[in-house]
Design a protein around this motif. Structure first.
Motif, mmCIF file in Angstrom:
data_model
loop_
_atom_site.group_PDB
_atom_site.id
_atom_site.type_symbol
_atom_site.label_atom_id
_atom_site.label_comp_id
_atom_site.label_asym_id
_atom_site.label_seq_id
_atom_site.Cartn_x
_atom_site.Cartn_y
_atom_site.Cartn_z
ATOM 1 N N GLU A 163 0.813 -1.220 0.000
ATOM 2 C CA GLU A 163 0.000 0.000 0.000
ATOM 3 C C GLU A 163 0.845 1.268 0.000
ATOM 4 N N ASN A 164 2.125 1.151 0.264
ATOM 5 C CA ASN A 164 2.963 2.335 0.424
ATOM 6 C C ASN A 164 3.964 2.547 -0.709
ATOM 7 N N VAL A 165 3.939 1.699 -1.724
ATOM 8 C CA VAL A 165 4.778 1.895 -2.902
ATOM 9 C C VAL A 165 3.938 2.512 -4.006
ATOM 10 N N LEU A 166 4.385 3.660 -4.507
ATOM 11 C CA LEU A 166 3.688 4.355 -5.582
ATOM 12 C C LEU A 166 4.243 3.999 -6.952
ATOM 13 N N GLY A 167 5.528 3.702 -7.014
ATOM 14 C CA GLY A 167 6.145 3.389 -8.293
ATOM 15 C C GLY A 167 7.529 2.813 -8.104
ATOM 16 N N LEU A 168 8.085 2.256 -9.173
ATOM 17 C CA LEU A 168 9.375 1.585 -9.121
ATOM 18 C C LEU A 168 10.199 1.913 -10.359
ATOM 19 N N THR A 169 11.504 1.784 -10.220
ATOM 20 C CA THR A 169 12.393 1.642 -11.374
ATOM 21 C C THR A 169 12.910 0.211 -11.334
ATOM 22 N N VAL A 170 12.795 -0.488 -12.446
ATOM 23 C CA VAL A 170 13.124 -1.911 -12.503
ATOM 24 C C VAL A 170 14.004 -2.181 -13.721
ATOM 25 N N VAL A 171 15.020 -3.012 -13.537
ATOM 26 C CA VAL A 171 15.790 -3.536 -14.662
ATOM 27 C C VAL A 171 15.201 -4.886 -15.026
ATOM 28 N N THR A 172 14.709 -5.004 -16.251
ATOM 29 C CA THR A 172 14.057 -6.236 -16.691
ATOM 30 C C THR A 172 15.104 -7.304 -17.010
ATOM 31 N N PRO A 173 14.694 -8.552 -17.182
ATOM 32 C CA PRO A 173 15.649 -9.620 -17.511
ATOM 33 C C PRO A 173 16.391 -9.418 -18.831
ATOM 34 N N SER A 174 15.919 -8.509 -19.672
ATOM 35 C CA SER A 174 16.650 -8.201 -20.903
ATOM 36 C C SER A 174 17.595 -7.025 -20.723
ATOM 37 N N GLY A 175 17.634 -6.451 -19.520
ATOM 38 C CA GLY A 175 18.547 -5.356 -19.237
ATOM 39 C C GLY A 175 18.002 -3.980 -19.556
ATOM 40 N N VAL A 176 16.688 -3.874 -19.749
ATOM 41 C CA VAL A 176 16.047 -2.599 -20.030
ATOM 42 C C VAL A 176 15.596 -1.965 -18.711
ATOM 43 N N ILE A 177 15.822 -0.649 -18.580
ATOM 44 C CA ILE A 177 15.394 0.066 -17.382
ATOM 45 C C ILE A 177 14.005 0.648 -17.630
ATOM 46 N N ILE A 178 13.026 0.280 -16.787
ATOM 47 C CA ILE A 178 11.663 0.780 -16.942
ATOM 48 C C ILE A 178 11.206 1.458 -15.664
ATOM 49 N N ARG A 179 10.233 2.374 -15.799
ATOM 50 C CA ARG A 179 9.589 3.007 -14.650
ATOM 51 C C ARG A 179 8.147 2.552 -14.594
ATOM 52 N N THR A 180 7.676 2.182 -13.423
ATOM 53 C CA THR A 180 6.280 1.789 -13.238
ATOM 54 C C THR A 180 5.614 2.757 -12.268
ATOM 55 N N GLY A 181 4.298 2.878 -12.380
ATOM 56 C CA GLY A 181 3.560 3.729 -11.458
ATOM 57 C C GLY A 181 3.956 5.186 -11.606
ATOM 58 N N GLY A 182 3.793 5.938 -10.542
ATOM 59 C CA GLY A 182 4.109 7.357 -10.558
ATOM 60 C C GLY A 182 3.800 7.969 -9.214
ATOM 61 N N ARG A 183 3.718 9.294 -9.168
ATOM 62 C CA ARG A 183 3.493 9.975 -7.903
ATOM 63 C C ARG A 183 2.019 10.224 -7.630
ATOM 64 N N ALA A 184 1.176 10.059 -8.641
ATOM 65 C CA ALA A 184 -0.262 10.219 -8.416
ATOM 66 C C ALA A 184 -0.749 9.118 -7.486
ATOM 67 N N ARG A 185 -1.692 9.446 -6.608
ATOM 68 C CA ARG A 185 -2.170 8.481 -5.625
ATOM 69 C C ARG A 185 -3.096 7.428 -6.234
ATOM 70 N N LYS A 186 -3.569 7.659 -7.452
ATOM 71 C CA LYS A 186 -4.344 6.625 -8.126
ATOM 72 C C LYS A 186 -4.240 6.840 -9.624
ATOM 73 N N SER A 187 -4.459 5.758 -10.371
ATOM 74 C CA SER A 187 -4.389 5.816 -11.822
ATOM 75 C C SER A 187 -5.189 4.657 -12.399
ATOM 76 N N SER A 188 -5.813 4.899 -13.559
ATOM 77 C CA SER A 188 -6.520 3.846 -14.283
ATOM 78 C C SER A 188 -5.844 3.535 -15.608
ATOM 79 N N ALA A 189 -4.577 3.929 -15.743
ATOM 80 C CA ALA A 189 -3.873 3.803 -17.017
ATOM 81 C C ALA A 189 -3.047 2.526 -17.079
ATOM 82 N N GLY A 190 -3.534 1.555 -17.830
ATOM 83 C CA GLY A 190 -2.739 0.365 -18.106
ATOM 84 C C GLY A 190 -2.687 -0.646 -16.980
ATOM 85 N N LEU A 191 -1.875 -1.682 -17.197
ATOM 86 C CA LEU A 191 -1.698 -2.737 -16.201
ATOM 87 C C LEU A 191 -0.904 -2.199 -15.010
ATOM 88 N N ASP A 192 -1.186 -2.714 -13.847
ATOM 89 C CA ASP A 192 -0.517 -2.262 -12.627
ATOM 90 C C ASP A 192 0.797 -3.030 -12.471
#
Length: 464
Positions: A163-192
């Motif tokens: 409940e306390n994580v808003l977003g992440l930076t993740v390195v995928t198994p292919s070595g790509v850096i992605i950002r998930t989520g954001g600072r908004a407290r809610k969103s209906s955009a895309g898969l979580d």
């Protein structure tokens, strides 16, 4: 999937890429072969100390080319074998990625690198009137807490890491850096995707940054304790308090065995070895006093005794330090023995029945296994003491841990409320998740087809 042996070519490329931040030292490899708790050994072939997300991406790309496993390693405080390199490969130490990147007092959030620890973050926030609420006891890294979906003593009011994580930076198994989520407290955009990676235990990617929500420091804090002659009365007090809507920030239950350990190890004075509630109330000075008085009145209805308040910071610190040192206090009870720590979580409506049955099971086992619970959310822990060199005692300890997990699932709960699955609890995933386990396997296969991300963890091998 089996992984090929690490080649000299890989070792050379690793050294060229990271210099002295890549180590093949036996001592360092052994230190990274296990976490705390039951000793799941898995020796990595190398240890790499990452300092940036680009470091992590470069390592993952190299490992993918060579088919070498990557096992993320934080503070090493996990209890279920998450960090054991059971198929060799590289142990990726994240502790140098320890920068607090941004704090917003107005938005009540901050972004940190994965190696920032809970205590480090709260020390930084204290002067700004804020705190990070997730408190698993150990000074775990924020990245590790997100990876294992950690919880802790504050969850009854402030929620778990989920409940306390808003977003992440993740390195995928292919070595790509992605950002998930954001600072908004809610969103209906895309898969979580944030929720996908929280609790994935390093099997889907490496978390390098975490955006977390913060809380304002309460105006007043009241800590209270109360002791009971019977465990059942203590549980009934908790159940009634929650049903009554009392505004508890924390409520912890230690059984008589755990209290005996805490009294001896943490030098708690004025306590008897009886079932004990540790409680904390947050709010205004008048509000916490009102809540404390209501709790005292309620406890008296169930023969609660020696209700005491601790309002001074040093008193509060002493009590919660004793609570957080339960693991070490348990080992103090049985010098020379090992602590097979396990946890489970059930619906609050089933908590009393499940925990009573578990207490009887411990007595029947003939083992010393203190019980402590985050009773506000139905989560409890056992520290099962045993001599690992005694096959009979070890077998009884293992059997007790299995029954705890199976009982929790039977009561509509889960085999782990906060420890995670790792190695030790993979066997319960089928019973808990059924056909949904195949969906988890499909996600793992889609994101990590080469199975290099912490292989052998969480998902049991398919048996066809």
């Amino acid at each position: 999937m089996d992984h090929p042996p690490v080649t000299q070519t890989f070792r050379d490329e690793l050294s060229n890429l990271f210099g002295d931040r890549a180590s093949f030292s036996l001592v360092l490899r052994e230190q990274h072969s296990h976490g705390e708790g039951y000793s799941f050994q898995g020796m990595p072939d190398a240890v790499v100390f990452a300092e940036t997300a680009d470091d992590v991406a470069d390592l993952v790309k190299l490992c993918r080319r060579h088919g070498v496993p990557v096992v993320p390693f934080g503070a090493g405080s996990s209890l279920e074998g998450h960090v054991a390199a059971v198929r060799g490969g590289v142990s990726l130490n994240m502790m140098r990625m320890n920068r607090i990147l941004d704090v917003s007092v107005e938005a009540l959030d901050c972004r940190v690198e994965a190696g920032v620890t809970r205590e480090q973050l709260n020390a930084h926030l204290r002067t700004q009137g804020l705190f990070f609420s997730v408190d698993p006891g150990a000074d775990a890294t924020i990245g590790g807490m997100a990876a294992t979906r950690a919880s802790g003593t504050n969850a009854v009011r402030y929620g778990t890491i989920r409940e306390n994580v808003l977003g992440l930076t993740v390195v995928t198994p292919s070595g790509v850096i992605i950002r998930t989520g954001g600072r908004a407290r809610k969103s209906s955009a895309g898969l979580d995707l944030t929720r996908l990676y929280v609790g994935s235990e390093g099997t889907l990617g490496v978390i390098t940054e975490v955006q977390v929500r913060l809380q304002g420091l309460p105006e007043a804090v009241l800590v209270a304790t109360c002791q009971f002659d019977t465990f059942e009365n203590a549980v009934a007090t908790v159940t009634t308090a929650l049903q009554s809507g009392l505004r508890l920030a924390r409520i912890e239950l230690l059984d008589e065995v755990q209290m005996r350990g805490c009294i001896g190890y943490s030098k708690l004075e004025g306590f008897a070895a009886k079932p004990t509630l540790f409680m904390e109330f947050h709010g205004s000075p008048a509000g916490v006093r009102e809540d404390g008085a209501a709790m005292q009145k309620l406890a008296l209805e169930f023969n609660g005794r020696h209700f005491r308040h601790a309002e001074r910071p040093e008193e509060r610190t002493l009590l919660w330090k004793a609570r957080h040192n339960c693991y070490h206090a348990t080992k103090w009870l049985c010098p020379g023995k090992d602590n097979m720590g396990t946890d489970a979580c059930v619906p609050l409506s089933e908590f009393a029945a499940c925990i009573t049955e578990t207490k009887q099971d411990v007595r029947d086992s003939g083992l010393i296994a203190p019980l402590v619970g985050h009773v506000g959310d139905g989560n409890f822990h056992l520290g099962i003491m045993h001599d690992r060199n005694d096959p009979d005692e070890t077998a009884r300890a293992e059997a007790l841990a299995v029954r705890v997990a199976e009982r929790a699932i039977r009561y509509g709960g889960t085999c782990t409320g906060e420890h995670g699955i790792g190695l030790h609890k993979r066997r319960f995933m089928e019973a808990e998740h059924g056909a949904a386990l195949d969906v988890m396997r499909a996600i793992k296969q889609a994101l990590d087809p080469d199975n290099i991300m912490n292989p052998g963890k969480m998902l049991p091998d398919r048996i066809d």
